[in-house]
Design a protein around this motif. Structure first.
Motif, PDB file in Angstrom:
ATOM      1  N   ASP A   1      -6.888   3.377   9.016  1.00  0.00           N
ATOM      2  CA  ASP A   1      -6.175   3.426   7.704  1.00  0.00           C
ATOM      3  C   ASP A   1      -7.578   3.372   6.806  1.00  0.00           C
ATOM      4  O   ASP A   1      -7.496   4.024   5.667  1.00  0.00           O
ATOM      5  CB  ASP A   1      -5.690   1.903   7.561  1.00  0.00           C
ATOM      6  CG  ASP A   1      -4.411   1.973   8.300  1.00  0.00           C
ATOM      7  OD1 ASP A   1      -3.947   3.255   8.648  1.00  0.00           O
ATOM      8  OD2 ASP A   1      -4.138   0.866   8.779  1.00  0.00           O
ATOM      9  N   TRP A   2      -8.629   2.770   6.918  1.00  0.00           N
ATOM     10  CA  TRP A   2      -9.709   2.692   5.835  1.00  0.00           C
ATOM     11  C   TRP A   2     -10.278   4.032   6.007  1.00  0.00           C
ATOM     12  O   TRP A   2     -10.774   4.433   4.763  1.00  0.00           O
ATOM     13  CB  TRP A   2     -10.835   1.431   6.075  1.00  0.00           C
ATOM     14  CG  TRP A   2     -11.404   1.436   7.297  1.00  0.00           C
ATOM     15  CD1 TRP A   2     -11.357   0.814   8.381  1.00  0.00           C
ATOM     16  CD2 TRP A   2     -12.791   1.973   7.520  1.00  0.00           C
ATOM     17  NE1 TRP A   2     -12.425   0.886   9.409  1.00  0.00           N
ATOM     18  CE2 TRP A   2     -13.323   1.543   8.738  1.00  0.00           C
ATOM     19  CE3 TRP A   2     -13.386   2.990   6.436  1.00  0.00           C
ATOM     20  CZ2 TRP A   2     -14.491   2.080   9.144  1.00  0.00           C
ATOM     21  CZ3 TRP A   2     -14.703   3.236   6.889  1.00  0.00           C
ATOM     22  CH2 TRP A   2     -15.158   2.928   8.078  1.00  0.00           C
TER      23      TRP A   2
ATOM     24  N   ASP B   1      -0.092   5.604   6.590  1.00  0.00           N
ATOM     25  CA  ASP B   1       0.102   4.105   6.217  1.00  0.00           C
ATOM     26  C   ASP B   1       1.607   3.739   6.899  1.00  0.00           C
ATOM     27  O   ASP B   1       1.855   2.558   7.194  1.00  0.00           O
ATOM     28  CB  ASP B   1       0.313   4.114   4.933  1.00  0.00           C
ATOM     29  CG  ASP B   1      -1.063   3.826   4.180  1.00  0.00           C
ATOM     30  OD1 ASP B   1      -2.085   3.663   4.950  1.00  0.00           O
ATOM     31  OD2 ASP B   1      -1.406   4.036   2.984  1.00  0.00           O
TER      32      ASP B   1
ATOM     33  N   ALA C   1       0.800  -1.312  -0.034  1.00  0.00           N
ATOM     34  CA  ALA C   1      -0.013  -0.087   0.050  1.00  0.00           C
ATOM     35  C   ALA C   1       0.883   1.354   0.223  1.00  0.00           C
ATOM     36  O   ALA C   1       0.537   2.250  -0.682  1.00  0.00           O
ATOM     37  CB  ALA C   1      -0.964   0.095   1.080  1.00  0.00           C
TER      38      ALA C   1
ATOM     39  N   ALA D   1      -8.211   6.352   3.867  1.00  0.00           N
ATOM     40  CA  ALA D   1      -8.400   6.079   2.449  1.00  0.00           C
ATOM     41  C   ALA D   1      -9.783   6.582   2.166  1.00  0.00           C
ATOM     42  O   ALA D   1      -9.983   7.307   0.863  1.00  0.00           O
ATOM     43  CB  ALA D   1      -8.541   4.756   2.220  1.00  0.00           C
TER      44      ALA D   1
ATOM     45  N   THR E   1      -7.077  -0.150  -0.828  1.00  0.00           N
ATOM     46  CA  THR E   1      -6.696  -0.234   0.583  1.00  0.00           C
ATOM     47  C   THR E   1      -7.663  -0.202   1.692  1.00  0.00           C
ATOM     48  O   THR E   1      -7.432  -0.038   2.807  1.00  0.00           O
ATOM     49  CB  THR E   1      -5.678   1.058   0.853  1.00  0.00           C
ATOM     50  OG1 THR E   1      -6.295   2.205   0.881  1.00  0.00           O
ATOM     51  CG2 THR E   1      -4.328   1.048  -0.267  1.00  0.00           C
TER      52      THR E   1
END
Length: 332
Positions: free
Chosen positions: A179-180, A56, A35, A183, A146
Motif C-alpha cells: 500500500d505505501w 486499496d 483512503a 502510494a 495514505t
C-alpha cells in the motif's frame, strides 16, 4: 473469559495478540474506507492513481478474510468437521491470493498497453475555494496522506502474525507494505506528468500492477501448498516449523523409544501431528506411557492441538525411514 481457537485455549500472550489483531483489522478497514473514497475523488484519468485505487480496494480482502476466519475457527469440532474449522484460514488465504493475482494480471496488461500505445493522460485543473489549482497537487497530497498508517499497520501485524501463527495476517502485513509503496509510486507518476514525462504515469501504474501480481503469486502458492498438507512451516513460510523437531526430540528421549519420526499438518493456526515410534525390543509402551508422552508433546507448544502416537515396526519413508535415509546418503 479466555480466548480460544476451536478447542484450543490460548495462552495469555496469544490471547492478547488475538484481541489486538482483531482491533487493528477493524482500524485498517476504517482507514481503507477513507483512503478509497479520497483517492476516488481525485484520481482523474491517471493510470497510476487508478491502479492505486484498485489496490486499496483489494487491500480490504485480507482484513475481512482474517475477521471471518477468526469467527469460524472458534467453532468446536463436531461429527461433520472432526478436525474443526481451522482450514477456514487457508481458504481465506487462498481467496485473497486469487483476488490479488487476478487483478494484478489485469492491471499489468492494462498498464503495459497504455505504455506501449504511448497514452498521454491529461490532468486538468479544479476550482477549490475560488482558486483554480492543478489536480495533480491534490492527487499527490491524497497519496501522501495514505503512507504513514500502512507502514505502522504492517509492522504491528507482522509481529502479531508471528505470535498467532496466522498466515492471513502475515499476507495482510505484506499488503500494507504494498500500500505505501503504491502510494509512493503514484506520487512519482503524477509528478512525472507535471514535469512533461508522459510515460511516468503508465510506468508507475505498471510498477504497482507488478507488485500486486507478485503478492498474488506468493499468497496463492503459500495457501495452496498449505491446503495440500505440505510440511508445516513458520508463519512466513521461511523454514520448516521447529515444533516437529521439538516433538521428535522429546519422544526420542523416552527410555522405551528406539526411533521416532513425525509429520505435521498445518491446519491454519494449530497443528495436527502424527508421530511414528519404533519401540525398543521388548519395551512396548503401555497405554499410560503413551498418554503421558502425548500430554508432554501437547505441553510443548499451544499450537499442538492434536497429536497421534503410532507404535510401528519401521518408520515410514516420508518421516525418515530407511529408504529415505539411503537416498539421502546417495545424494551426498
Amino acid at each position: 473469559m479466555s480466548a480460544r481457537f476451536g478447542r484450543t485455549e490460548l495462552p495469555g500472550q496469544q490471547e492478547k495478540a488475538l484481541r489486538s489483531a482483531i482491533r487493528i483489522e477493524w482500524w485498517t478497514i476504517a482507514f481503507l474506507a477513507v483512503a478509497i473514497t479520497m483517492v476516488y475523488l481525485v484520481m482523474g484519468s491517471s493510470q497510476a492513481m487508478k491502479a492505486a485505487w484498485i489496490e486499496d480496494m483489494l487491500s480490504l480482502a485480507p482484513p475481512f478474510a482474517f475477521l471471518l476466519a477468526v469467527r469460524l475457527v472458534n467453532k468446536r469440532p463436531n461429527a461433520k468437521y472432526p478436525y474443526g474449522y481451522h482450514r477456514s484460514v487457508g481458504v481465506a488465504h487462498l481467496v485473497a491470493g486469487v483476488a490479488l493475482f487476478t487483478m494484478g494480471a489485469f492491471l499489468t496488461f492494462d498498464s503495459a498497453s497504455g505504455l506501449i500505445s504511448a497514452e498521454h493522460p491529461p490532468i486538468g485543473g479544479v476550482v477549490l475555494f475560488g482558486q483554480t489549482i492543478w489536480l495533480g497537487w491534490l492527487m499527490m497530497a491524497a497519496m501522501a496522506l495514505t503512507i504513514p498508517l500502512p507502514i505502522w499497520f504492517g509492522r504491528v501485524k507482522m509481529r502479531l502474525a508471528k505470535e498467532l501463527h496466522d498466515k492471513v495476517l502475515y499476507a495482510d502485513a505484506d499488503m500494507n507494505k504494498a500500500d505505501w509503496m503504491t502510494a509512493a509510486g503514484s506520487i512519482v507518476g503524477v509528478a512525472g506528468i507535471g514535469l512533461g514525462l508522459w510515460w511516468a504515469d503508465s510506468a508507475a501504474a505498471l510498477f504497482i500492477a507488478v507488485s500486486i501480481l507478485w503478492d498474488g503469486c506468493k499468497n496463492m502458492k503459500a495457501s495452496i501448498t498449505d491446503l495440500m498438507d505440505t510440511r508445516a512451516t513458520t508463519f512466513d513460510d521461511g523454514r520448516p516449523h521447529p515444533v516437529t523437531e521439538k516433538v521428535d526430540d522429546l519422544l526420542r528421549g523416552l527410555p522405551w523409544v528406539k526411533e521416532v519420526g513425525s509429520r505435521t499438518r498445518d491446519q491454519g493456526h494449530v497443528f495436527h501431528i502424527e508421530s511414528f515410534i519404533v519401540p525398543r525390543p521388548g519395551m512396548m509402551p503401555s497405554l499410560e506411557e503413551l498418554a503421558e508422552a502425548r500430554d508432554a508433546c501437547i505441553d510443548l507448544d499451544w499450537k499442538v492441538q492434536d497429536i497421534v502416537l503410532v507404535p510401528i515396526e519401521e518408520l515410514p519413508e516420508e518421516v525418515g525411514g530407511p529408504d529415505r535415509n539411503r537416498q539421502s546418503e546417495r545424494n551426498r
